[in-house]
Design a protein around this motif. Structure first.
Motif, mmCIF file in Angstrom:
data_model
loop_
_atom_site.group_PDB
_atom_site.id
_atom_site.type_symbol
_atom_site.label_atom_id
_atom_site.label_comp_id
_atom_site.label_asym_id
_atom_site.label_seq_id
_atom_site.Cartn_x
_atom_site.Cartn_y
_atom_site.Cartn_z
ATOM 1 N N VAL A 4 0.840 -1.195 0.000
ATOM 2 C CA VAL A 4 0.000 0.000 0.000
ATOM 3 C C VAL A 4 0.878 1.249 0.000
ATOM 4 C CG1 VAL A 4 -1.697 1.310 1.329
ATOM 5 C CG2 VAL A 4 -1.928 -1.168 1.127
ATOM 6 N N LEU A 5 1.899 1.235 0.838
ATOM 7 C CA LEU A 5 2.822 2.368 0.889
ATOM 8 C C LEU A 5 3.546 2.562 -0.436
ATOM 9 C CD1 LEU A 5 4.545 2.165 4.406
ATOM 10 C CD2 LEU A 5 3.002 3.929 3.562
ATOM 11 N N ARG A 6 4.029 1.481 -0.998
ATOM 12 C CA ARG A 6 4.774 1.586 -2.254
ATOM 13 C C ARG A 6 3.892 2.114 -3.368
ATOM 14 N NH1 ARG A 6 7.829 -4.280 -1.824
ATOM 15 N NH2 ARG A 6 9.482 -3.621 -0.367
ATOM 16 N N ARG A 7 2.664 1.593 -3.449
ATOM 17 C CA ARG A 7 1.745 2.083 -4.491
ATOM 18 C C ARG A 7 1.390 3.546 -4.246
ATOM 19 N NH1 ARG A 7 -0.728 -3.191 -3.984
ATOM 20 N NH2 ARG A 7 -2.245 -2.298 -2.526
ATOM 21 N N GLY A 8 1.184 3.904 -2.980
ATOM 22 C CA GLY A 8 0.884 5.294 -2.666
ATOM 23 C C GLY A 8 2.016 6.224 -3.046
ATOM 24 N N ARG A 9 3.235 5.787 -2.777
ATOM 25 C CA ARG A 9 4.397 6.612 -3.115
ATOM 26 C C ARG A 9 4.556 6.741 -4.618
ATOM 27 N NH1 ARG A 9 10.541 5.366 -0.886
ATOM 28 N NH2 ARG A 9 11.585 7.181 -1.844
ATOM 29 N N ALA A 10 4.393 5.639 -5.345
ATOM 30 C CA ALA A 10 4.557 5.672 -6.799
ATOM 31 C C ALA A 10 3.463 6.505 -7.463
ATOM 32 C CB ALA A 10 4.549 4.248 -7.353
ATOM 33 N N SER A 11 2.219 6.353 -6.994
ATOM 34 C CA SER A 11 1.128 7.107 -7.618
ATOM 35 C C SER A 11 1.265 8.597 -7.344
ATOM 36 C CB SER A 11 -0.222 6.599 -7.107
ATOM 37 O OG SER A 11 -0.331 6.747 -5.704
ATOM 38 N N LEU A 12 1.718 8.967 -6.139
ATOM 39 C CA LEU A 12 1.918 10.380 -5.836
ATOM 40 C C LEU A 12 3.070 10.946 -6.657
ATOM 41 C CD1 LEU A 12 1.098 12.841 -4.216
ATOM 42 C CD2 LEU A 12 2.634 12.087 -2.389
#
Length: 428
Positions: A4-12
């Motif tokens: 979740v963190l990785r996807r959140g970081r990449a999408s941001l």
């Protein structure tokens, strides 16, 4: 939850990239926009000033909206508005249409910048280490891509609508899909709730506001005057005069790409001080350059120095007001636009009444003033660095779907590694 963190970081990060593309496509095609709408030289400054003024209004509005609406939702819907407004600039043919499009662009970009940096600050807090410069590095990359696309459009004499349409058609669906994985701030602990109840003290935020203003005065000096300075003052060719801003953007990207590791290793205060000194040296080299190539060296140093100040300032505001970081970021973001409004007219007025070499010394002095306020970047017990790393937690906050995922101390009363009653860091 790590995913979740990785996807959140990449999408941001992709959101930052898309905004860099959109903003570069607007500012680098100003001459073409002026020609399309027949905007006179006397009227053009009014149109250009309206964008940052309205962006400031959008940022202030966002401060109040995030009390009821998650920043992820504001970012999700403000980004398409920015892109559609950009397309409107390219498709209109009357001054009133340009005014409406630029007005929408300004208001939306203020909300976008504020909410985007709110998410970046909260995600950095969840990670427990510096990642903010990396987000701004992707913005710089987007700026380079946008400027390159603008060059292609100008080189092939493409209409603005033809240049903008493919970009908008690609970025709107891509950003909407990516927004599914945005991660809002973590559910507040009792300590954070207590901090949030305390009003944001602007006097404490003021040093960071000044640093933000000085950084953008320097940035707008490069973006608005580098070409003219290299050609008219240093005797460079017209082709060479197009290079300083590109070099500046590339070195900004490189500096931000490695900046987070510098913060982790040496701390934010040291990185800000070095950045301010390098930027001041860059302005000094530009002001005293005997020729165009030495001037290019100065603009290279400016990119390496100024690049760390803005993301570092947003991160510092989040650390200074952990319970009110959204409000702090929104207010700080206003001074982004204040710097843009002041920088270009200030250098232009000094250049016309005095000389442009002397005018370059003014942003140099302002950047040096940043050294006085460097201590405001200290993060105390919340310092993000390899030797001061917060214990990793899986508190990933709320995603844009409204879910809240938390883990911390075994009783759920606070983050791992913190004694809830005292707030002191425990040894691991």
């Amino acid at each position: 939850m790590t995913d979740v963190l990785r996807r959140g970081r990449a999408s941001l990060a992709f959101g930052f990239f898309a905004q860099g593309v959109a903003f570069a496509l607007l500012v680098t095609r100003i001459p073409a926009i002026q020609d399309r709408y027949g905007v006179s030289d006397a009227l053009l400054p009014a149109f250009l000033a309206a964008v940052p003024i309205l962006a400031g209004v959008g940022s202030v509005t966002t401060e109040h909206l995030v009390k009821r609406i998650p920043p992820s939702r504001l970012l999700r819907w403000s980004q398409p508005v920015v892109l559609l407004a950009l397309l409107g600039v390219g498709w209109g043919d009357r001054l009133v249409e340009l005014a409406v499009a630029l007005g929408a662009f300004g208001l939306a970009v203020g909300a976008l910048d504020a909410s985007m940096n709110m998410l970046g600050v909260s995600l950095q807090r969840t990670y427990g280490r510096s990642i903010m410069l990396g987000f701004h590095a992707t913005y710089s990359l987007g700026g380079i891509v946008g400027a390159s696309l603008a060059w292609v459009g100008a080189h092939w004499h493409l209409a603005l609508s033809v240049s903008y349409l493919p970009v908008v058609l690609v970025l709107i669906p891509a950003t909407l899909v990516g927004s599914r994985w945005y991660v809002d701030g973590s559910a507040p602990s009792p300590e954070a709730q207590e901090a949030a109840a305390t009003p944001l003290v602007f006097k404490l935020l003021l040093p960071l506001c000044l640093v933000m203003t000085f950084a953008y005065i320097g940035d707008s000096t490069v973006s608005n005057w580098s070409a003219k300075y290299l050609q008219d003052v240093l005797g460079g060719s017209e082709q060479l005069a197009t290079l300083p801003y590109n070099v500046y953007m590339v070195t900004t990207l490189l500096g931000r790409a490695i900046g987070d590791s510098g913060v982790r290793r040496f701390g934010a205060v040291a990185v800000v001080r070095v950045g301010a000194l390098v930027a001041a040296l860059g302005f000094a080299v530009v002001a005293g350059a005997p020729g165009a190539w030495v001037g290019m060296l100065g603009f290279t140093l400016l990119g390496l120095g100024l690049c760390v100040l803005v993301p570092g300032t947003f991160a510092a505001a989040g650390r200074l007001f952990p319970g009110a970081s959204d409000a702090a970021v929104a207010r700080l973001n206003i001074f982004n636009y204040v710097g843009f409004l002041i920088g270009s007219p200030l250098v232009g007025a000094l250049g016309d009444t005095w000389n442009y070499r002397g005018a370059m010394l003014v942003p140099m002095v302002l950047v040096l003033v940043t050294l006085v306020y460097a201590r405001s970047f200290a993060s105390g017990t919340d310092r993000y660095g390899d030797r001061h790393e917060r214990p990793r937690t899986a508190d990933v906050g709320r995603g844009s779907n409204g879910l809240s995922l938390r883990s911390g101390s075994s009783d759920g009363s606070g983050p791992a590694g913190v004694d809830p009653p005292t707030g002191r860091r425990l040894r691991s």
